[in-house]
Every structure is written in structure tokens, then in C-alpha cells.
Design a protein around this motif. Structure first.
Motif, PDB file in Angstrom:
ATOM      1  N   HIS A  10       0.838  -1.204   0.000  1.00 15.70           N
ATOM      2  CA  HIS A  10       0.000   0.000   0.000  1.00 15.70           C
ATOM      3  C   HIS A  10       0.876   1.259   0.000  1.00 15.70           C
ATOM      4  N   LEU A  11       1.883   1.273   0.861  1.00 12.68           N
ATOM      5  CA  LEU A  11       2.772   2.432   0.943  1.00 12.68           C
ATOM      6  C   LEU A  11       3.602   2.582  -0.330  1.00 12.68           C
ATOM      7  N   TYR A  12       3.999   1.468  -0.916  1.00 10.03           N
ATOM      8  CA  TYR A  12       4.760   1.500  -2.168  1.00 10.03           C
ATOM      9  C   TYR A  12       3.933   2.166  -3.268  1.00 10.03           C
ATOM     10  N   HIS A  13       2.682   1.764  -3.386  1.00  6.42           N
ATOM     11  CA  HIS A  13       1.811   2.359  -4.412  1.00  6.42           C
ATOM     12  C   HIS A  13       1.528   3.831  -4.112  1.00  6.42           C
ATOM     13  N   LYS A  14       1.417   4.148  -2.846  1.00  7.04           N
ATOM     14  CA  LYS A  14       1.209   5.543  -2.453  1.00  7.04           C
ATOM     15  C   LYS A  14       2.419   6.395  -2.865  1.00  7.04           C
ATOM     16  N   LEU A  15       3.610   5.868  -2.628  1.00  6.31           N
ATOM     17  CA  LEU A  15       4.833   6.579  -3.023  1.00  6.31           C
ATOM     18  C   LEU A  15       4.934   6.710  -4.542  1.00  6.31           C
TER      19      LEU A  15
END
Length: 163
Positions: A10-15
Motif C-alpha cells: 500500500h505504501l509502495y503504491h502511495k509513493l
């Protein structure tokens, strides 16, 4: 507690979304700067128009700089994910809570460590900077005192007028 695979994804896609957005904004800002440049080539522009153009350019430059710095932070976070060091505080080595990373996915430190660093920066500021900030505070206090004095005189004047 280490980040779960789902949280990390989730954080990877957010970044990645932030990276794309910042790269896209960069192009928009560049085209805005070109438009402002075209306007400034006119001979008959009024002085106020030039002031507005200068202000617009300064604003554009500031936005570009902020976006560039933020993009660097996002890229650094993505690299840390690849290296396996994402979510680890650079100062303490502790895990950064998921809630903080959700709010600021490019965070490099825990909230406490970040606060310590910011406190250290304030303490380590050169004496002339501290003096400047103290003078600004003094000026603010002086203005407040002057305003209170002015209000007091206005009240006294009204009382005199009513008698």
C-alpha cells in the motif's frame, strides 16, 4: 512490529502515485513559467504587471523547489524499500509506526526523533538567528502593547466625550 506485506505494498503504491504526481506537476509548472516569460516580453506592460510577473516567477520557483525536494524524499523512500531499510528510523534504528508512514510515506524518522532533530536545529542556530527571532518576538510584543495602549486611549476618549 514490522510492516505487513499488504502495508508495504500500500505504501509502495502511495509513493509511486506521489512520484508520478510530482513529476507531472513539474511539467505543468514549467509550462506556466514559459507563459509568464512570454508575457514579460511585451514592451507596453505596466509596472504593476512586472511586479505581478516577478511575484509569479518567485512563487513558481518556490513551488518547483518544494516539489523537487519532496520528489527526492519520495525517491529515497522507494530506494529504501528496495534496500530493505524502509520504515526504520535513521536516527534511532527503531521501526517507524505504520500510522506515521501512512500519513507521511517518505518519513525517515519517528515523530520523537524528528522532534529531537528539529529541537537540535533550533538550539544549534547561530546566535544572530536566535537574536533575530527574539527581536521579532519583541516587536510583536511591542505592537501588542501599542495596540493595547491605543485601545486604552480610545476608551478614555469615549469616556471623556460621554461626560
Amino acid at each position: 512490529m514490522a510492516l505487513t506485506k499488504e502495508q508495504t505494498q500500500h505504501l509502495y503504491h502511495k509513493l509511486l502515485d506521489m512520484q508520478k504526481e510530482l513529476s507531472g506537476e513539474k511539467k505543468e509548472t514549467e509550462s506556466m513559467t514559459e507563459e509568464v516569460g512570454e508575457l514579460s516580453n511585451g514592451v507596453d506592460n505596466h509596472m504593476a504587471d512586472h511586479g505581478t510577473l516577478v511575484t509569479d516567477r518567485m512563487t513558481d520557483q518556490t513551488v518547483k523547489e518544494i516539489d523537487r525536494e519532496l520528489l527526492e524524499e519520495v525517491n529515497r523512500a522507494l530506494q529504501k524499500m528496495k534496500d530493505g531499510t524502509y520504515g526504520v528510523c535513521e536516527k534511532t534504528g527503531q521501526e517507524i509506526p505504520y500510522e506515521r508512514l501512512e500519513a507521511v510515506p517518505y518519513a525517515r524518522m519517528t515523530v520523537e526523533a524528528q522532534a529531537d532533530v528539529e529541537d537540535d536545529l533550533e538550539t544549534d542556530a547561530p546566535s544572530y538567528e536566535r537574536e533575530f527571532h527574539e527581536q521579532v518576538k519583541d516587536l510583536s510584543n511591542k505592537e501588542t502593547i501599542d495596540q493595547k495602549s491605543s485601545q486604552t486611549y480610545e476608551i478614555l476618549d469615549r469616556e471623556q466625550d460621554s461626560k
